[in-house]
Scaffold this motif. Structure first.
Motif, PDB file in Angstrom:
ATOM      1  N   HIS A  27      67.628  41.893  75.215  1.00 25.12           N
ATOM      2  CA  HIS A  27      68.129  43.305  74.678  1.00 25.12           C
ATOM      3  C   HIS A  27      68.425  44.175  75.976  1.00 25.12           C
ATOM      4  N   LEU A  80      67.629  37.845  68.662  1.00 25.13           N
ATOM      5  CA  LEU A  80      67.452  39.261  68.004  1.00 25.13           C
ATOM      6  C   LEU A  80      68.858  40.160  68.680  1.00 25.13           C
ATOM      7  N   GLN A 133      70.634  43.020  66.573  1.00 21.88           N
ATOM      8  CA  GLN A 133      69.953  44.287  66.497  1.00 21.88           C
ATOM      9  C   GLN A 133      70.138  45.513  67.169  1.00 21.88           C
ATOM     10  N   TYR A 134      70.395  44.971  68.587  1.00 22.67           N
ATOM     11  CA  TYR A 134      70.403  46.166  69.402  1.00 22.67           C
ATOM     12  C   TYR A 134      72.089  46.759  69.695  1.00 22.67           C
TER      13      TYR A 134
END
Length: 342
Positions: A141, A176, A179-180
């Motif tokens: 991220h 993931l 998601q950011y």
């Protein structure tokens, strides 16, 4: 000759999860693996631990006895392990000369960037015959923010220069990333560390007082031209296999299964176990960063649906193969029974 990985990275980057995932993968592939926990503060170990530093020293004992804080206590523990390296060496010898060992390192970044204890331990491991690669995990991220991305580049570069090992930097938790928010550039811009001058506007917008410093740091990174990244989604088999091959190529490791080694359970391949062989450096490096971007960022839902369909088909093939095998065994038992009655 024993081989291994020094798994390092900041707290929360996924070191222990990676070690657990690697243990599951290698167990399925019938490849040898042992994991050594060198984090004296890790009292919740998710993986089977062959050697645990807690048998020698724990962070809580150091803090209670010497009145140190968590960071000072961690440095003391690493210095204590360095001074008592024979304890670790004796237990590593018990694993055998063909062991493949993962060393799970504490998350304090100063241990791998400027403190000498871990460097001394790595050097001594090399002297007793280990072929090691450093696997440096960074949370993916950070690439969504230019300033954080530059800081991760600096951290990775400093770790490479400190440990002096074949080095594989990894953007973990890439599954993931969506998601950011959206990325400013394609994923390969970040993994290949392309022209950092393109980050100038974003850096200046976030810290306008440090324009010259921002570009000077980017110049340092580009002048060394050492940092690049692999990607990792630890729950994805293809991602784990790709990273495993990259690490095996860094160390020169090729696993040759015994001639009578069975194929992993649930596969349709006959022996010898070519699955294990081609999961190492002997296997081809398949896929690209573009594929990773498509899989986890641009078309994740479509790929999830496709994989579920593939898993169902694979399960049906395995089930049918087992049923055929049972039917053949039943026929053979019936034929033996008829011959015995005759």
């Amino acid at each position: 000759m024993p081989f291994g990985e020094v798994v390092c990275g900041a707290p929360g980057s996924g070191k222990s999860t990676y070690c657990y995932g690697k243990h599951q993968l290698f167990t399925a592939l019938n490849r040898p693996i042992s994991i050594v926990n060198l984090d004296p503060a890790n009292d919740n170990i998710p993986y089977p631990c062959a050697i645990d530093i807690a048998s020698l020293i724990t962070l809580q004992d150091v803090m209670d006895e010497h009145g140190l804080g968590p960071n000072g206590g961690m440095l003391y523990c690493m210095e204590y392990l360095d001074a008592n390296f024979d304890w670790l060496e004796a237990r590593l010898k018990e694993l055998g000369s063909d062991a493949y060992v993962l060393f799970d390192i504490p998350g304090q970044v100063e241990l791998s960037t400027n403190h000498e204890a871990l460097k001394h331990i790595v050097q001594r491991l090399t002297k007793i015959g280990f072929r090691l690669a450093a696997v440096h995990l960074c949370d993916a991220h950070y690439v969504t923010d230019a300033a954080k991305y530059v800081s991760v580049l600096l951290l990775s570069l400093r770790t490479m220069l400190q440990l002096e090992l074949p080095h594989v930097n990894v953007l973990s938790k890439v599954d993931l990333l969506v998601q950011y928010g959206d990325l400013d550039f394609n994923l390969d811009f970040y993994t290949e560390v392309q022209d950092l001058s393109y980050l100038e506007n974003a850096l200046n917008a976030s810290s306008p007082r440090h324009v010259a410093l921002n570009m000077a740091l980017c110049s340092v990174i580009e002048d060394y031209s050492l940092v690049g990244f692999e990607t990792l989604a630890v729950e994805d088999k293809a991602s784990m296999l790709h990273l495993t091959r990259a690490i095996d190529r860094a160390t020169g490791y090729i696993f040759v299964p015994p001639h009578d080694a069975p194929a992993p359970e649930g596969t349709l391949e006959a022996s010898p176990n070519t699955f294990s062989l081609f999961s190492s450096a002997a296997g081809p490096m398949t896929g690209s960063v573009g594929d990773v971007q498509e899989r986890w960022i641009e078309a994740r839902e479509e790929w999830d649906a496709f994989e579920r369909k593939e898993w169902r088909q694979e399960g049906e093939m395995i089930r049918e193969a087992r049923e055929r095998e049972k039917a053949i065994q039943g026929e053979r038992r019936g034929e033996r029974g008829i011959r015995e009655r005759k």
